[in-house]
Design a protein around this motif. Structure first.
Motif, mmCIF file in Angstrom:
data_model
loop_
_atom_site.group_PDB
_atom_site.id
_atom_site.type_symbol
_atom_site.label_atom_id
_atom_site.label_comp_id
_atom_site.label_asym_id
_atom_site.label_seq_id
_atom_site.Cartn_x
_atom_site.Cartn_y
_atom_site.Cartn_z
ATOM 1 N N UNK A 143 76.857 14.401 1.482
ATOM 2 C CA UNK A 143 76.572 15.509 2.400
ATOM 3 C C UNK A 143 76.814 15.247 3.936
ATOM 4 N N UNK A 144 76.697 14.414 4.268
ATOM 5 C CA UNK A 144 76.863 13.901 5.622
ATOM 6 C C UNK A 144 78.290 13.930 6.131
ATOM 7 N N UNK A 145 79.342 13.453 5.127
ATOM 8 C CA UNK A 145 80.683 13.438 5.163
ATOM 9 C C UNK A 145 81.028 14.789 5.407
ATOM 10 N N UNK A 146 80.456 15.860 4.601
ATOM 11 C CA UNK A 146 80.923 17.250 4.440
ATOM 12 C C UNK A 146 80.533 17.644 5.767
ATOM 13 N N UNK A 147 79.386 17.748 6.282
ATOM 14 C CA UNK A 147 78.841 18.150 7.486
ATOM 15 C C UNK A 147 79.444 17.827 8.755
ATOM 16 N N UNK A 148 80.042 16.232 8.753
ATOM 17 C CA UNK A 148 80.844 15.966 10.004
ATOM 18 C C UNK A 148 82.220 16.539 9.889
ATOM 19 N N UNK A 149 82.712 16.633 8.728
ATOM 20 C CA UNK A 149 84.070 17.027 8.526
ATOM 21 C C UNK A 149 84.103 18.778 9.009
ATOM 22 N N UNK A 150 82.996 19.218 8.426
ATOM 23 C CA UNK A 150 82.922 20.753 8.853
ATOM 24 C C UNK A 150 82.687 21.003 10.250
ATOM 25 N N UNK A 151 82.052 20.369 11.049
ATOM 26 C CA UNK A 151 81.752 20.494 12.480
ATOM 27 C C UNK A 151 83.230 20.341 13.333
ATOM 28 N N UNK A 152 83.798 19.065 12.774
ATOM 29 C CA UNK A 152 84.932 18.886 13.484
ATOM 30 C C UNK A 152 86.076 20.203 13.163
ATOM 31 N N UNK A 153 85.997 20.714 11.997
ATOM 32 C CA UNK A 153 87.023 21.859 11.870
ATOM 33 C C UNK A 153 86.475 23.076 12.744
ATOM 34 N N UNK A 154 85.101 23.220 12.820
ATOM 35 C CA UNK A 154 84.809 24.488 13.789
ATOM 36 C C UNK A 154 84.809 24.163 15.152
ATOM 37 N N UNK A 155 84.941 22.928 15.517
ATOM 38 C CA UNK A 155 85.196 22.638 16.855
ATOM 39 C C UNK A 155 86.728 22.809 17.191
ATOM 40 N N UNK A 156 87.669 22.715 16.140
ATOM 41 C CA UNK A 156 89.178 22.673 16.189
ATOM 42 C C UNK A 156 89.297 24.064 16.424
ATOM 43 N N UNK A 157 88.637 24.966 15.392
ATOM 44 C CA UNK A 157 89.021 26.439 15.134
ATOM 45 C C UNK A 157 88.529 27.324 16.245
ATOM 46 N N UNK A 158 87.396 27.231 16.524
ATOM 47 C CA UNK A 158 86.615 28.002 17.694
ATOM 48 C C UNK A 158 86.554 27.340 19.119
ATOM 49 N N UNK A 159 86.356 28.150 20.089
ATOM 50 C CA UNK A 159 85.923 27.813 21.300
ATOM 51 C C UNK A 159 84.608 27.382 21.312
ATOM 52 N N UNK A 160 84.450 26.543 22.352
ATOM 53 C CA UNK A 160 82.841 26.079 22.405
ATOM 54 C C UNK A 160 81.938 27.167 22.897
ATOM 55 N N UNK A 161 80.452 27.018 22.367
ATOM 56 C CA UNK A 161 79.803 28.103 22.698
ATOM 57 C C UNK A 161 79.522 28.267 24.433
ATOM 58 N N UNK A 162 79.209 29.371 24.842
ATOM 59 C CA UNK A 162 79.194 29.588 26.424
ATOM 60 C C UNK A 162 78.271 28.663 26.953
ATOM 61 N N UNK A 163 78.252 28.114 28.146
ATOM 62 C CA UNK A 163 77.454 27.330 28.476
ATOM 63 C C UNK A 163 75.903 27.778 28.911
ATOM 64 N N UNK A 164 75.912 29.299 29.193
ATOM 65 C CA UNK A 164 74.584 29.710 29.091
ATOM 66 C C UNK A 164 73.574 29.454 27.704
ATOM 67 N N UNK A 165 74.327 29.124 26.870
ATOM 68 C CA UNK A 165 73.538 28.875 25.640
ATOM 69 C C UNK A 165 72.738 27.520 25.563
ATOM 70 N N UNK A 166 73.154 26.607 26.383
ATOM 71 C CA UNK A 166 73.202 25.366 26.309
ATOM 72 C C UNK A 166 71.610 25.151 26.217
ATOM 73 N N UNK A 167 70.780 25.651 27.281
ATOM 74 C CA UNK A 167 69.277 25.479 27.239
ATOM 75 C C UNK A 167 68.851 26.128 26.151
#
Length: 234
Positions: A143-167
């Motif tokens: 599960x950890x491997x799947x989640x890590x790979x999934x996060x990498x792909x989402x980071x690749x495919x989508x732009x980062x969330x806007x900074x105003x969401x950070x807090x």
């Protein structure tokens, strides 16, 4: 020292995710070997691994190229995240170690401080560390491997969330870690699910970056770029 295919794979994947190699870019063994200062053998193995992960595709007469995910494939990544991340968080509430909890609390503290001060440059790395630690705390390597790979792909495919969401993001992370610390799997699952849904809502308003073929950088540098061997033990 012999450079392993795993290290080359990590370097190529990082360059794909960051946009150094844009969707559709050819990935010749010669170019990659020169860029990372290695022979073609680990490059060939790395490309096979990246193809199995969905970052690379092989085309007849063109060889290996960076994959170009469709918008449907991009949307699927978000749906899968909505299912897997709450599951992993609930398991972390039951199985986390004290050492993992200390790391999570430290990351939340740093993330909240940086977000409150508007110091956004470190938040990406802190977020990756937070999510990888939380995934490992699930006690399930698969599960950890799947989640890590999934996060990498989402980071690749989508732009980062806007900074105003950070807090808000780091406040949500803090609430999740509090539930994990108490061993409250049901609340950890609910909080993680709510966090993911908010993140997905933001991402669904974006048109996937990789799916439309544009990235932050499009020029492929061909200069020698030695592999960072320190990352192999991470």
């Amino acid at each position: 020292m012999r450079i392993s295919a795993h290290m080359v794979c990590t370097a190529v994947r990082d360059d794909i995710v960051s946009g150094v190699f844009p969707p559709g870019a050819r990935l010749t063994e010669e170019l990659l070997a020169r860029r990372y200062g290695v022979s073609r053998v680990p490059v060939r193995e790395a490309l096979r691994t990246l193809e199995s992960e969905g970052f690379v595709t092989s085309r007849r007469h063109a060889g290996a190229c960076v994959a170009t995910p469709t918008e449907r494939e991009a949307a699927d990544l978000l749906d899968i995240r909505a299912l897997l991340e709450p599951l992993g968080t609930a398991r972390a509430a039951r199985r986390r170690t004290e050492a993992q909890l200390r790391v999570l609390r430290g990351l939340v503290r740093l993330g909240q401080q940086r977000a409150a001060r508007g110091q956004f440059s470190d938040l990406g790395a802190l977020g990756d560390w937070y999510h990888e630690t939380l995934a490992q705390a699930s006690g399930s390597p698969t599960l950890a491997s799947l989640l890590t790979q999934l996060r990498r792909k989402i980071t690749w495919v989508y732009a980062a969330e806007p900074p105003e969401r950070a807090v808000a993001v780091w406040r949500e992370h803090g609430a999740v870690v509090d539930a994990v610390a108490r061993g409250d799997a049901e609340r950890a699952h609910a909080l993680a699910g709510a966090h993911v849904e908010r993140s997905i809502a933001v991402r669904r308003e974006q048109r996937p970056v990789a799916a439309r073929g544009g990235r932050r950088r499009t020029a492929v540098r061909t200069a020698k770029h030695p592999v960072n061997t320190a990352r192999d033990g991470a």
